[in-house]
Design an enzyme around this catalytic site. Structure first.
Site, PDB file in Angstrom:
ATOM      1  N   ASP A  44      35.651  45.875  27.520  1.00 21.17           N
ATOM      2  CA  ASP A  44      36.252  44.929  26.569  1.00 21.17           C
ATOM      3  C   ASP A  44      35.354  43.707  26.366  1.00 21.17           C
ATOM      4  OD1 ASP A  44      36.645  43.576  28.921  1.00 21.17           O
ATOM      5  OD2 ASP A  44      38.805  43.275  28.665  1.00 21.17           O
ATOM      6  N   SER A  45      34.212  43.675  27.062  1.00 15.57           N
ATOM      7  CA  SER A  45      33.182  42.668  26.766  1.00 15.57           C
ATOM      8  C   SER A  45      32.747  42.815  25.309  1.00 15.57           C
ATOM      9  CB  SER A  45      31.972  42.832  27.698  1.00 15.57           C
ATOM     10  OG  SER A  45      31.604  44.191  27.789  1.00 15.57           O
ATOM     11  N   ASP A  83      37.763  50.738  28.702  1.00 13.59           N
ATOM     12  CA  ASP A  83      38.536  49.619  29.254  1.00 13.59           C
ATOM     13  C   ASP A  83      39.913  49.534  28.608  1.00 13.59           C
ATOM     14  OD1 ASP A  83      38.178  47.730  31.184  1.00 13.59           O
ATOM     15  OD2 ASP A  83      36.856  46.432  30.007  1.00 13.59           O
ATOM     16  N   LYS A 112      39.604  52.115  32.673  1.00 14.38           N
ATOM     17  CA  LYS A 112      39.458  51.042  33.673  1.00 14.38           C
ATOM     18  C   LYS A 112      40.507  49.969  33.418  1.00 14.38           C
ATOM     19  CE  LYS A 112      36.084  47.795  33.783  1.00 14.38           C
ATOM     20  NZ  LYS A 112      36.962  46.597  33.723  1.00 14.38           N
ATOM     21  N   GLU A 114      41.861  46.021  34.871  1.00 11.63           N
ATOM     22  CA  GLU A 114      41.541  44.873  35.712  1.00 11.63           C
ATOM     23  C   GLU A 114      42.701  44.621  36.666  1.00 11.63           C
ATOM     24  OE1 GLU A 114      40.067  41.406  33.716  1.00 11.63           O
ATOM     25  OE2 GLU A 114      38.535  42.557  32.642  1.00 11.63           O
ATOM     26  N   GLU A 181      33.381  42.307  40.512  1.00 16.13           N
ATOM     27  CA  GLU A 181      32.620  41.410  39.635  1.00 16.13           C
ATOM     28  C   GLU A 181      32.456  40.021  40.258  1.00 16.13           C
ATOM     29  OE1 GLU A 181      33.764  41.350  35.512  1.00 16.13           O
ATOM     30  OE2 GLU A 181      32.376  39.717  35.053  1.00 16.13           O
TER      31      GLU A 181
HETATM   32  O1  KIV Z   1      34.044  44.699  29.900  1.00 13.18           O
HETATM   33  C1  KIV Z   1      33.064  44.739  30.647  1.00 13.18           C
HETATM   34  O2  KIV Z   1      31.898  44.766  30.230  1.00 13.18           O
HETATM   35  C2  KIV Z   1      33.295  44.763  32.083  1.00 13.18           C
HETATM   36  C3  KIV Z   1      32.097  44.717  32.981  1.00 13.18           C
HETATM   37  C4  KIV Z   1      31.687  43.330  33.170  1.00 13.18           C
HETATM   38  C5  KIV Z   1      32.324  45.433  34.241  1.00 13.18           C
HETATM   39  O3  KIV Z   1      34.415  44.814  32.507  1.00 13.18           O
END
Ligand code: KIV
Length: 287
Positions: A44-45, A83, A112, A114, A181
């Protein structure tokens, strides 16, 4: 089925370092896969590095589904991980399941989330229904408001306890790996020793089972990157130079060169054909 599976990732712990990189579109995923990266991750970055948002809180399920679909089309070997964006799994287990299913149907092999301890029930349910899950603890950017910004985690007893609690809950619930992280390296080492699932670090030092970096950071697309990033290329300079050369060539008439276009060799033949075409068109409207 792709060659790298969650089971293979689990089995790599203690044997071989796991490599993971983010990718958000078809060409970057293709390159990551061809480079032999183990996990291609639609993070989600995305919101920050692709859409220019200030944080990851505005990323929607729709965005994640679109980008996962593009990445999944490109990847043949690596594990495709997607994510779960902010707000897509916190309200209820049912909603979390529904959204995880959407990402799997878009082509992801795993999702994934969090956090860890807060979502043990959701992770267990997903795993039982056949959706592999990776957890994420330490700095969790979706909680950056509560954490007070993007900062190093694990300095206090309470933070070490929370990180350990998350990792153990994820292991118990059947997650196949966990991202750590921006934690102090000693904390990452402790977690790596304490859980049987692989730990994948970002900014958390060398004593983990694998590393993940964001595509734009490691390739130097932006000037400013987090302090833990190693830039493996300076794509910003390369791209800027190429664009400036293109602009210069167009302005000065150097592009297109003779090798970039095709013309009639027999100009009389062209004139005849063009004249007929012009006559046929006349002044009639095209309707
Ligand atoms: O969204 C993302 O890029 C992440 C990484 C920093 C692991 O969660």
């Amino acid at each position: 089925m792709r060659e790298v599976t969650p089971k293979k990732i689990r089995e790599m712990k203690g044997r071989e370092k796991i490599t993971m990189v983010t990718a958000y579109d078809y060409p970057s995923a293709l390159l990551a896969d061809k480079a032999g990266i183990d996990v291609v991750f639609v993070g989600d970055s995305l919101g920050m590095v692709v859409y220019g948002d200030e944080n990851t809180l505005n990323v929607s399920m729709e965005q994640m589904v679109f980008h996962t679909r593009a990445v999944a089309k490109a990847v043949k070997r690596a594990l495709v991980l997607a994510d779960m964006p902010f707000g897509s799994y916190e309200v209820s287990v049912e909603e979390g399941i529904k959204n995880a299913v959407r990402l799997i149907q878009a082509g992801a092999d795993a999702v994934k989330i969090e956090g860890g301890a807060d979502h043990e029930k959701l992770v267990r349910k997903l795993v039982r229904m056949g959706i592999p899950v990776m957890g994420h603890t330490g700095l969790t950017p979706q909680r950056y408001l509560r954490l007070g910004g993007y900062r190093l985690m694990g300095e206090t007893e309470e933070e070490i306890e929370e990180i350990l609690r998350d990792a153990k809950a994820l292991e118990r619930a059947g997650a196949f790996a966990v991202v750590l992280e921006f934690t102090l390296a000693d904390v990452a080492k402790l977690v790596t020793e304490e859980v049987s699932i692989p730990t994948i670090g970002i900014g958390s030092g060398p004593w983990v089972d694998g590393q993940v970096l964001v595509w734009h950071d490691l390739l130097g697309v932006y000037e400013n990157v987090p302090p833990f990033v190693k830039k493996y290329a300076d794509l910003a300079s390369i791209i800027r130079l190429a664009l400036e050369s293109y602009r210069e060539d167009v302005k000065t008439g150097k592009f297109p060169g003779r090798e970039h276009y095709w013309e009639f060799l027999d100009k009389d033949d062209f004139r005849r054909k063009a004249q007929k075409a012009l006559q046929r068109i006349g002044d009639k409207p095209t309707e």
